[in-house]
Design an enzyme around this catalytic site. Structure first.
Site, short mmCIF file in Angstrom:
data_model
loop_
_atom_site.label_atom_id
_atom_site.label_comp_id
_atom_site.label_asym_id
_atom_site.label_seq_id
_atom_site.Cartn_x
_atom_site.Cartn_y
_atom_site.Cartn_z
N HIS A 135 0.87 -1.18 0.00
CA HIS A 135 0.00 0.00 0.00
C HIS A 135 0.91 1.23 0.00
CE1 HIS A 135 -2.68 3.02 1.90
NE2 HIS A 135 -3.69 2.28 1.50
N ASP A 212 3.45 -4.28 7.96
CA ASP A 212 2.22 -3.50 7.85
C ASP A 212 1.05 -4.48 8.00
OD1 ASP A 212 -0.03 -2.17 7.08
OD2 ASP A 212 0.71 -1.54 5.12
N LYS A 238 -10.20 -0.78 10.58
CA LYS A 238 -10.34 -1.96 9.69
C LYS A 238 -10.69 -3.21 10.51
CE LYS A 238 -7.05 -0.24 6.28
NZ LYS A 238 -7.91 0.29 5.23
N CYS A 376 -4.77 2.52 -3.58
CA CYS A 376 -3.52 3.05 -3.00
C CYS A 376 -2.39 2.03 -3.17
CB CYS A 376 -3.68 3.43 -1.53
SG CYS A 376 -4.92 4.69 -1.26
N1 7TS Z 1 -1.60 -0.65 4.75
C1 7TS Z 1 -2.50 -1.42 4.13
C2 7TS Z 1 -2.11 -2.81 3.71
C3 7TS Z 1 -3.78 -0.93 3.90
O1 7TS Z 1 -4.68 -1.71 3.29
C4 7TS Z 1 -4.11 0.39 4.30
C5 7TS Z 1 -5.44 0.99 3.99
C6 7TS Z 1 -3.13 1.12 4.98
C7 7TS Z 1 -1.89 0.58 5.17
C8 7TS Z 1 -3.40 2.48 5.50
O2 7TS Z 1 -4.27 2.39 6.59
P1 7TS Z 1 -4.78 3.71 7.32
O3 7TS Z 1 -5.81 3.21 8.27
O4 7TS Z 1 -3.61 4.31 8.01
O5 7TS Z 1 -5.34 4.59 6.25
N2 7TS Z 1 -6.13 0.39 2.92
C9 7TS Z 1 -7.25 0.83 2.30
C10 7TS Z 1 -7.91 0.10 1.32
O6 7TS Z 1 -7.56 -0.99 0.91
N3 7TS Z 1 -8.98 0.81 0.90
O7 7TS Z 1 -9.03 1.94 1.60
C11 7TS Z 1 -7.96 1.98 2.48
#
Ligand code: 7TS
Length: 419
Positions: A135, A212, A238, A376
């Protein structure tokens, strides 16, 4: 008809799914006159009533700033907040609450490590090793760091099925590698990476590893000691908690050696204009008023997941994902993106002649919420030569009937674009 057998051979949680769905008020609505089918869980999950109630209760009864007041409310709020830290410690099996840093989410956790540990250990001519399926949150901070200090970002490529080319990893990790950063589960492909092996190989060369875990904590058992991860980040939203709360796990010895990142209240012992003495762990990395209400919600979400059982969750979601992939792959003109043997949570796909955004919009009109875009993860899109994909992503409250509704939506898209 393997799909039918899959449906008949349901894991234990399947019998309880209608009961479980009652815990999620948002699921019981119609959009455009159709029952909502929420398959965008990888972007954010829905919240059970117990999480909503825990946060509501906190703000109705205990709310006060933490670590500051001598009054009853502040002491209760501090107890709630530090109790949540202990809950998270148990959830990932860290050895101490000093290793649990509350932050906004996975993104902030990675940026913290890049700006503190990264700046300390990565210098000119060094290398940071990431993978092609990351990501952007696990690419951009490392690219910025490398550009700033004159280091090189190296990338482990993926196979056509979306699994990592492990033999390339073995080749790319060198005496110049200062850090390996890898997703536990890919958000765009659903691939579950062999992080324990990746970590063991890095450690054999004395290289620390950041994992991650944003897409892993809702679906997989995470034991940071068993993995021997040096850093592990994830986001509350999540995993059935609220947005704005997340966690950085770090090994105590590493965190102790790292400089603080943001400066401000609560992260110091003493301040004068001549000298600042920083607080110990975990306060050193929690400058300013933290999201204590969010932490309370995260603790409630962990309790909820614990009651269902993460193994039961994983088995049920796996059967949903398998059923979905099987039905999708039987449709002419549909191409699955991400077909690795070990997967969790998400299935990306494209349909001949239909832009993913059109797929998403047509599905939405059927009440089916999926994500369409680059997720992303632009390098993943580049790998497969597509601008975007459509993605269905699952939680334990989804049903086989919802997968059927999703497939009906895909068939409708096929019909429309075949004309
Ligand atoms: N790493 C992974 C693997 C992710 O899927 C996401 C967010 C992040 C980091 C970032 O997470 P945050 O909570 O700090 O924003 N992924 C997604 C997605 O798959 N669709 O929207 C956000």
């Amino acid at each position: 008809m393997m799909g039918i057998s899959e449906k008949m051979n349901k894991p234990a949680l399947a019998d309880r799914v209608q009961e479980i769905r009652k815990d999620f008020p948002i699921l019981h609505q119609q959009v455009y006159g159709k029952p909502l089918v929420y398959l965008d869980n990888a972007a954010t999950s829905q919240k059970p009533q117990c999480v909503i109630d825990a946060v509501k209760r906190f703000y109705e009864i205990d709310n006060a700033n933490v670590h500051r007041g001598v009054h009853a409310l502040s002491m209760r709020a501090t107890e709630d907040y530090e109790g949540a830290r202990e809950k998270v410690r148990g959830f990932v099996n860290a050895s101490s609450t000093k290793e649990i840093i509350f932050l906004r989410g996975a993104t902030e956790g990675i940026n913290l490590v890049a700006n503190t540990f990264g700046r300390k250990v990565v210098g000119k001519g060094d290398e940071v090793l990431i993978t092609e399926l990351e990501h952007h949150a696990n690419i951009v901070p490392w690219k910025r760091l490398c550009d700033e200090v004159g280091a090189q970002l190296k990338v482990v490529p993926i196979n056509e099925d979306g699994s990592l080319k492990i033999e390339e990893y073995d080749r790319l990790i060198t005496s110049r590698t200062r850090l390996v950063c890898v997703a536990h589960v890919s958000n765009a492909l659903g691939t579950v990476n062999p992080v324990k092996d990746i970590i063991a190989k890095a450690h054999a060369r004395g290289v620390p590893v950041l994992v991650d875990g944003a897409q892993a904590t809702p679906h997989e058992i995470v034991d940071v000691q068993d993995l021997d991860a040096d850093f592990y980040v994830f986001s509350g939203h999540k995993m059935y908690a609220l947005a704005g709360i997340g966690v950085l796990y770090g090994k105590q010895a590493l965190l102790e050696d790292m400089p603080p990142w943001q400066g401000g209240g609560d992260m110091i012992l003493t301040v004068s204009f001549d000298k600042i003495v920083y607080a110990g762990l975990p306060a050193k990395f929690e400058a300013g008023t933290p999201n204590f209400g969010g932490a309370v919600g995260l603790a409630a979400a962990i309790d909820y997941i614990g009651k269902l059982g993460i193994e039961e969750i994983a088995a049920y979601e796996h059967s949903l994902l398998h059923y979905c992939a099987e039905r999708l792959s039987a449709i002419d003109g549909v191409r699955l993106i991400g077909t690795a043997a070990n997967k969790a949570g998400a299935q990306s796909f494209v349909i001949d002649g239909a832009h993913p955004h059109d797929i998403g919009t047509i599905m939405d009109r059927q009440g089916v919420a999926i994500r369409a875009g680059h997720h992303c993860a632009m390098p993943v899109m580049q790998h497969y030569g597509v601008p975007a994909t459509a993605r269905a992503s699952f939680a334990f409250y989804n049903t086989f009937e919802e997968v059927d509704a999703f497939i009906d939506g895909v068939l409708k898209v096929r019909e429309m674009f075949a004309q």
